[in-house]
Design a protein around this motif. Structure first.
Motif, PDB file in Angstrom:
ATOM      1  N   ILE A  51      23.215  53.930  26.098  1.00 28.82           N
ATOM      2  CA  ILE A  51      23.875  52.681  26.453  1.00 28.82           C
ATOM      3  C   ILE A  51      23.063  52.034  27.562  1.00 28.82           C
ATOM      4  O   ILE A  51      22.740  52.677  28.566  1.00 28.82           O
ATOM      5  N   VAL A  52      22.693  50.762  27.392  1.00 29.68           N
ATOM      6  CA  VAL A  52      21.937  50.036  28.404  1.00 29.68           C
ATOM      7  C   VAL A  52      22.839  49.000  29.061  1.00 29.68           C
ATOM      8  O   VAL A  52      23.544  48.249  28.382  1.00 29.68           O
ATOM      9  N   VAL A  53      22.798  48.973  30.390  1.00 30.62           N
ATOM     10  CA  VAL A  53      23.592  48.041  31.187  1.00 30.62           C
ATOM     11  C   VAL A  53      22.632  47.184  32.004  1.00 30.62           C
ATOM     12  O   VAL A  53      21.696  47.698  32.611  1.00 30.62           O
ATOM     13  N   ALA A  54      22.849  45.868  32.005  1.00 34.81           N
ATOM     14  CA  ALA A  54      22.022  44.973  32.809  1.00 34.81           C
ATOM     15  C   ALA A  54      22.829  43.752  33.209  1.00 34.81           C
ATOM     16  O   ALA A  54      23.844  43.413  32.587  1.00 34.81           O
ATOM     17  N   GLY A  55      22.353  43.079  34.254  1.00 39.75           N
ATOM     18  CA  GLY A  55      23.057  41.934  34.795  1.00 39.75           C
ATOM     19  C   GLY A  55      22.334  40.628  34.564  1.00 39.75           C
ATOM     20  O   GLY A  55      21.922  40.320  33.452  1.00 39.75           O
ATOM     21  N   GLU A  56      22.163  39.861  35.638  1.00 37.78           N
ATOM     22  CA  GLU A  56      21.650  38.503  35.546  1.00 37.78           C
ATOM     23  C   GLU A  56      20.248  38.452  34.926  1.00 37.78           C
ATOM     24  O   GLU A  56      19.533  39.452  34.880  1.00 37.78           O
ATOM     25  N   GLY A  57      19.865  37.261  34.465  1.00 34.13           N
ATOM     26  CA  GLY A  57      18.557  37.059  33.872  1.00 34.13           C
ATOM     27  C   GLY A  57      18.658  36.314  32.556  1.00 34.13           C
ATOM     28  O   GLY A  57      19.758  35.988  32.079  1.00 34.13           O
ATOM     29  N   ASP A  58      17.498  36.063  31.944  1.00 28.56           N
ATOM     30  CA  ASP A  58      17.496  35.279  30.708  1.00 28.56           C
ATOM     31  C   ASP A  58      17.827  36.099  29.466  1.00 28.56           C
ATOM     32  O   ASP A  58      17.909  35.572  28.356  1.00 28.56           O
ATOM     33  N   ILE A 106      20.022  48.659  34.840  1.00 30.36           N
ATOM     34  CA  ILE A 106      19.035  47.901  35.599  1.00 30.36           C
ATOM     35  C   ILE A 106      19.673  46.588  36.034  1.00 30.36           C
ATOM     36  O   ILE A 106      20.582  46.077  35.358  1.00 30.36           O
ATOM     37  N   THR A 107      19.218  46.041  37.142  1.00 31.62           N
ATOM     38  CA  THR A 107      19.879  44.873  37.721  1.00 31.62           C
ATOM     39  C   THR A 107      19.699  43.624  36.877  1.00 31.62           C
ATOM     40  O   THR A 107      20.661  42.912  36.590  1.00 31.62           O
ATOM     41  N   ARG A 108      18.471  43.339  36.466  1.00 31.59           N
ATOM     42  CA  ARG A 108      18.185  42.084  35.772  1.00 31.59           C
ATOM     43  C   ARG A 108      17.864  42.324  34.294  1.00 31.59           C
ATOM     44  O   ARG A 108      17.306  43.359  33.929  1.00 31.59           O
ATOM     45  N   SER A 109      18.167  41.315  33.464  1.00 26.97           N
ATOM     46  CA  SER A 109      17.951  41.441  32.023  1.00 26.97           C
ATOM     47  C   SER A 109      16.742  40.646  31.538  1.00 26.97           C
ATOM     48  O   SER A 109      16.470  40.614  30.333  1.00 26.97           O
ATOM     49  N   PHE A 123      28.354  39.971  36.768  1.00 27.79           N
ATOM     50  CA  PHE A 123      28.480  40.006  38.227  1.00 27.79           C
ATOM     51  C   PHE A 123      27.361  40.801  38.901  1.00 27.79           C
ATOM     52  O   PHE A 123      27.238  40.782  40.122  1.00 27.79           O
ATOM     53  N   LEU A 124      26.562  41.531  38.100  1.00 27.15           N
ATOM     54  CA  LEU A 124      25.483  42.342  38.664  1.00 27.15           C
ATOM     55  C   LEU A 124      24.288  41.445  38.938  1.00 27.15           C
ATOM     56  O   LEU A 124      23.603  40.995  38.017  1.00 27.15           O
ATOM     57  N   ARG A 125      24.038  41.203  40.226  1.00 29.92           N
ATOM     58  CA  ARG A 125      22.977  40.289  40.627  1.00 29.92           C
ATOM     59  C   ARG A 125      22.185  40.876  41.785  1.00 29.92           C
ATOM     60  O   ARG A 125      22.699  41.671  42.563  1.00 29.92           O
ATOM     61  N   ARG A 126      20.925  40.453  41.871  1.00 31.90           N
ATOM     62  CA  ARG A 126      20.049  40.987  42.914  1.00 31.90           C
ATOM     63  C   ARG A 126      20.497  40.562  44.306  1.00 31.90           C
ATOM     64  O   ARG A 126      20.469  41.356  45.246  1.00 31.90           O
ATOM     65  N   ALA A 127      20.915  39.312  44.446  1.00 32.26           N
ATOM     66  CA  ALA A 127      21.306  38.793  45.763  1.00 32.26           C
ATOM     67  C   ALA A 127      22.577  39.487  46.258  1.00 32.26           C
ATOM     68  O   ALA A 127      23.473  39.818  45.482  1.00 32.26           O
ATOM     69  N   LEU A 128      22.631  39.692  47.572  1.00 31.67           N
ATOM     70  CA  LEU A 128      23.801  40.309  48.187  1.00 31.67           C
ATOM     71  C   LEU A 128      24.991  39.357  48.096  1.00 31.67           C
ATOM     72  O   LEU A 128      24.922  38.196  48.504  1.00 31.67           O
ATOM     73  N   SER A 129      26.097  39.842  47.537  1.00 36.09           N
ATOM     74  CA  SER A 129      27.321  39.055  47.414  1.00 36.09           C
ATOM     75  C   SER A 129      28.502  40.019  47.426  1.00 36.09           C
ATOM     76  O   SER A 129      28.711  40.742  46.447  1.00 36.09           O
ATOM     77  N   SER A 151      16.497  48.762  42.812  1.00 31.54           N
ATOM     78  CA  SER A 151      17.177  49.137  44.060  1.00 31.54           C
ATOM     79  C   SER A 151      18.631  48.676  44.124  1.00 31.54           C
ATOM     80  O   SER A 151      19.478  49.404  44.640  1.00 31.54           O
ATOM     81  N   LYS A 152      18.957  47.486  43.601  1.00 27.03           N
ATOM     82  CA  LYS A 152      20.331  46.994  43.737  1.00 27.03           C
ATOM     83  C   LYS A 152      21.308  47.846  42.939  1.00 27.03           C
ATOM     84  O   LYS A 152      22.307  48.345  43.472  1.00 27.03           O
ATOM     85  N   VAL A 153      21.032  48.042  41.655  1.00 25.50           N
ATOM     86  CA  VAL A 153      21.921  48.904  40.879  1.00 25.50           C
ATOM     87  C   VAL A 153      21.771  50.354  41.325  1.00 25.50           C
ATOM     88  O   VAL A 153      22.693  51.170  41.156  1.00 25.50           O
ATOM     89  N   GLY A 154      20.630  50.687  41.933  1.00 27.84           N
ATOM     90  CA  GLY A 154      20.449  52.023  42.489  1.00 27.84           C
ATOM     91  C   GLY A 154      21.403  52.309  43.623  1.00 27.84           C
ATOM     92  O   GLY A 154      21.862  53.444  43.801  1.00 27.84           O
ATOM     93  N   ILE A 155      21.710  51.288  44.403  1.00 27.00           N
ATOM     94  CA  ILE A 155      22.682  51.436  45.494  1.00 27.00           C
ATOM     95  C   ILE A 155      24.103  51.480  44.935  1.00 27.00           C
ATOM     96  O   ILE A 155      24.878  52.402  45.215  1.00 27.00           O
ATOM     97  N   LEU A 156      24.460  50.480  44.133  1.00 26.40           N
ATOM     98  CA  LEU A 156      25.831  50.411  43.604  1.00 26.40           C
ATOM     99  C   LEU A 156      26.146  51.600  42.712  1.00 26.40           C
ATOM    100  O   LEU A 156      27.246  52.149  42.757  1.00 26.40           O
ATOM    101  N   GLY A 157      25.172  52.016  41.896  1.00 29.75           N
ATOM    102  CA  GLY A 157      25.406  53.124  40.984  1.00 29.75           C
ATOM    103  C   GLY A 157      25.620  54.440  41.699  1.00 29.75           C
ATOM    104  O   GLY A 157      26.425  55.278  41.258  1.00 29.75           O
TER     105      GLY A 157
END
Length: 348
Positions: free
Chosen positions: A33-40, A7-10, A58-64, A92-98
């Motif tokens: 195994i759970v993978v997540a990116g930005e967040g608190d 999932i994109t955010r944690s 590096f996994l973030r919602r914003a396009l970079s 959707s973000k990790v859905g695209i990259l994944g």
């Protein structure tokens, strides 16, 4: 099976709650195994200790372009590290990259509220159509989402699985004891974001000054003016458990999938009054366990008052809410449905 959940955010939200509930149930018999990116990072605190964690900074919602390329590289490395049987993508973000990084035969992609793409971020629809063949199944969390996916040209291997949660655990104490002098308590759990329509919530509270209106989930202090019967409690762990001490759950929104917050309220047998958006009307049935209404303050106020001022109606709605939860919205039910999708076809 060895199952990756990504999932994109944690931070905590509806989609993250699905990941937590699903991972904690699956780990009873599978390696997860759970993978997540930005967040608190509050999502991590709720995972079972047997669930492995991979934090992707590096996994973030914003396009970079830079961060997205780094994330793609790490996803490929992650695949070869674990060689999973199933890769379950959430959001959707990790859905695209994944779907770019992993083998399509192993990917299940859950769209948590397709209206967020279909309405708010429509520019991404062409990419969703292109990538629909890069997974074994695309899952909508409501029949509403399933229909809209089909209508938007995303038609390959579309399934529907309702969200589910574990049986609730109480707090053990009443957190609202300081709210004296109110006949009833109306609870909303949501982030402070434009789609959640805090303005409507405050207008309803103004119309019903006899009730306390409680908002949990505001990630910052709300500094604009609001009525004295409104209480902001901030972002709290185990927020769903606060339903035990509320009388009714309210959710105003511009778009939703199948809100986990409503399912949590139903698990405590609470009537619900919510916006008629997304798949909400599939679980909140008018005249049975609550109402789904237009985003009009007077209509919200009328339905809330009708339920709370009629004991027979309230008790009837409460029983029906709990029965519907037990029948269709448990984590066991959700896990069984996802396992059917995971096991469909040949796993390589």
């Amino acid at each position: 099976m060895r199952i990756l959940q990504l999932i994109t955010r944690s931070d905590l939200g509806g989609a993250q709650s699905v990941v937590v509930n699903l991972a904690n149930k699956l780990c009873e018999e599978h390696e997860v195994i759970v993978v997540a990116g930005e967040g608190d990072g509050k999502m991590w605190e709720l995972l079972d200790l047997s669930v492995k964690r991979e934090e992707f900074s590096f996994l973030r919602r914003a396009l970079s372009p830079i961060n997205d390329i780094r994330t793609l590289f790490r996803l490929v490395c992650l695949y070869w590290k674990y060689r999973p049987d199933i890769v379950h993508l959430h959001s959707s973000k990790v859905g695209i990259l994944g779907r770019i990084a992993f083998p399509e035969s192993k990917i299940v992609y859950t769209v948590h509220g397709f209206d967020s793409i279909r309405i708010a971020y429509r520019r991404y629809l062409p990419l969703e159509r292109i990538l629909q063949g890069r997974c074994k199944a695309i899952v909508g969390v409501s029949k509403y989402d399933g229909r809209n996916l089909q209508e938007e040209g995303i038609q390959r291997n579309v399934r529907v699985v309702y969200n589910g949660i574990s049986a609730p655990c109480g707090l053990g104490h009443d957190p609202f004891t300081g709210m004296k002098g109110y006949a009833r308590k109306v609870l909303c759990i949501a982030r402070l974001s434009p789609p959640k329509k805090i303005d409507l919530f405050l207008e309803v509270a103004t119309r019903l000054p006899r009730y306390a209106f409680i908002w949990i989930g505001n990630q910052y202090e709300y500094t604009q003016g609001y009525p004295s019967n409104v209480f902001f409690m901030g972002s709290l762990p185990n927020a769903g458990a606060y339903n035990e001490y509320a009388d009714l759950f309210m959710l105003s929104s511009n778009y939703e999938g199948l809100p986990m917050t409503i399912i949590e309220a139903m698990s405590f047998g609470k009537p619900v009054v919510a916006s008629n958006v997304g798949g909400i009307s599939e679980i909140v049935v008018n005249g049975e366990n609550g109402y789904t209404v237009e985003n009009v303050p007077d209509i919200f106020a009328e339905k809330i008052e009708y339920i709370l001022e009629n004991d027979d109606i309230y008790n009837h709605f409460s029983r029906n809410a709990l029965e519907r939860f037990k029948k269709d919205l448990t984590v066991d039910k959700m896990t069984v449905e996802y396992l059917k999708i995971y096991k469909a076809g040949t796993l390589h």
